[in-house]
Design a protein around this motif. Sequence first.
Motif, PDB file in Angstrom:
ATOM      1  N   UNK A  52      11.360   4.245  -3.436  1.00  0.00           N
ATOM      2  CA  UNK A  52      10.318   5.072  -4.052  1.00  0.00           C
ATOM      3  C   UNK A  52       8.959   4.803  -3.435  1.00  0.00           C
ATOM      4  N   UNK A  53       8.690   3.550  -3.036  1.00  0.00           N
ATOM      5  CA  UNK A  53       7.399   3.258  -2.392  1.00  0.00           C
ATOM      6  C   UNK A  53       7.259   4.012  -1.073  1.00  0.00           C
ATOM      7  N   UNK A  54       8.380   4.310  -0.448  1.00  0.00           N
ATOM      8  CA  UNK A  54       8.358   5.070   0.796  1.00  0.00           C
ATOM      9  C   UNK A  54       8.086   6.543   0.542  1.00  0.00           C
ATOM     10  N   UNK A  90      -9.055   2.537   3.102  1.00  0.00           N
ATOM     11  CA  UNK A  90      -9.317   1.706   1.917  1.00  0.00           C
ATOM     12  C   UNK A  90      -8.009   1.302   1.239  1.00  0.00           C
ATOM     13  N   UNK A  91      -7.096   2.248   1.111  1.00  0.00           N
ATOM     14  CA  UNK A  91      -5.826   1.967   0.431  1.00  0.00           C
ATOM     15  C   UNK A  91      -4.964   0.994   1.236  1.00  0.00           C
ATOM     16  N   UNK A  92      -4.961   1.130   2.560  1.00  0.00           N
ATOM     17  CA  UNK A  92      -4.211   0.180   3.384  1.00  0.00           C
ATOM     18  C   UNK A  92      -4.803  -1.221   3.276  1.00  0.00           C
ATOM     19  N   UNK A  93      -6.133  -1.296   3.185  1.00  0.00           N
ATOM     20  CA  UNK A  93      -6.774  -2.603   3.012  1.00  0.00           C
ATOM     21  C   UNK A  93      -6.351  -3.236   1.685  1.00  0.00           C
ATOM     22  N   UNK A  94      -6.319  -2.441   0.616  1.00  0.00           N
ATOM     23  CA  UNK A  94      -5.865  -2.968  -0.680  1.00  0.00           C
ATOM     24  C   UNK A  94      -4.421  -3.445  -0.578  1.00  0.00           C
ATOM     25  N   UNK A 108       0.164   3.754  -3.037  1.00  0.00           N
ATOM     26  CA  UNK A 108       1.048   4.655  -2.295  1.00  0.00           C
ATOM     27  C   UNK A 108       0.914   6.096  -2.802  1.00  0.00           C
ATOM     28  N   UNK A 109       0.799   6.265  -4.120  1.00  0.00           N
ATOM     29  CA  UNK A 109       0.595   7.608  -4.672  1.00  0.00           C
ATOM     30  C   UNK A 109      -0.720   8.192  -4.163  1.00  0.00           C
TER      31      UNK A 109
END
Length: 397
Positions: A52-54, A90-94, A108-109
Amino acid sequence: MTQSVPNTHTQWLEVIFLWIAGVSAAMQFAKLSISYDAVMMHYQTGATLTGATLSVVGIAGLLFGVFAGMIANKIGYLKVLVSALFLGGILSFIQSLLPHFSVFILTRVLEGFSQLGVVVAAPTLIAKLSAPQHKSLTMGLWGTFFGVAFALTGWLGKSMLDQLGLQGLFLSHAFLISCAGVVVYFLLRKNSVLDFVPVIGGQSRIISQMLTIYRNPRALLPSLVFLFYTCTLVSLLTYVPRFVEAERIRATMLVALPLISTGGTFLAGALGQYIMRPQRVALMAYSGVALNALLLPFLLDQTLLFSVIVGVTVLFLGMIPGASLGMIPMLARNPVEQAQGYGLIAQFGNLGATLGPPTFATVITAYGISGFTGLVLIICCCGVVFSLLAGRIQTTR
């Protein structure tokens, strides 16, 4: 929508950097594909939840794909693109901080909105920066961004994952996608070719247009053919190489398979243009996928032959998007129907990318390679049916 300054030559540097921005956005799928096992180990989650994360990146496009173009038209395509790239950074950094799994899923969402902004804005900008005689070429280049992202991530990302771990992989992606946003902004912010005159319609018109699209088989059938491709591709690239025990061959597959898929897309375009109708190309492609998938359970112990058959399967699978996209201008009776068809393909593509990975993960966990083959056969049967139905529609050229 019109452009205020006619474009008489292709601005290749700008087009290439927009393509790079698309590649960096597609890595939002690819980075989870190559780190699937590492994520499952770190968070101690099952295959379905990790799958699901994918796939949850596709939820935003599934729910809001129809409206994304209107928003970009209203506030500006460049603003949407740059904002989407920075949001992705920003999301990849988190994610590089390896937060709690619930926070990880949330990022991911939200990455889905970053992905959606890029895939709506970037090709529109590329088209505006392209001279009429080069539009097919530049849009063909854009069509390779997904496969190239998977190939590059399989090649460079795998070594990053081995040497730097999950944190290093996600941080590297944050840096890449943010840099893409900076470069694209400064490269295009004063480009007069990208001045748009927005066209704004009422809400009732939007709802009516959506219903018209779903009732129109000339738009619906190519999108359904495309749907079953997106259900399968990301899952095949993610899960099937894991059946190969030899590390070197598995690493090679992570790089080679996306490139083979891209080659299949180009091959389908050539076949549909010069030899047969795109509907027949799709029919041949789904039949080829099914026949090759049937061989996989019997070749699991023969690593080299198994890998070759997987490659042939991916080649046929890669032909399906080329065929689906080729159907639209052939079936559409006017430019409005053509635009509707492309919009619906984007929405159905996100539906397949959302549902496919967790479904395949669950089936593979329960039944192994035989389960994978069975599910592929069901998908191919659906693809064959809709390809045949599309073939019965009278073409416009």
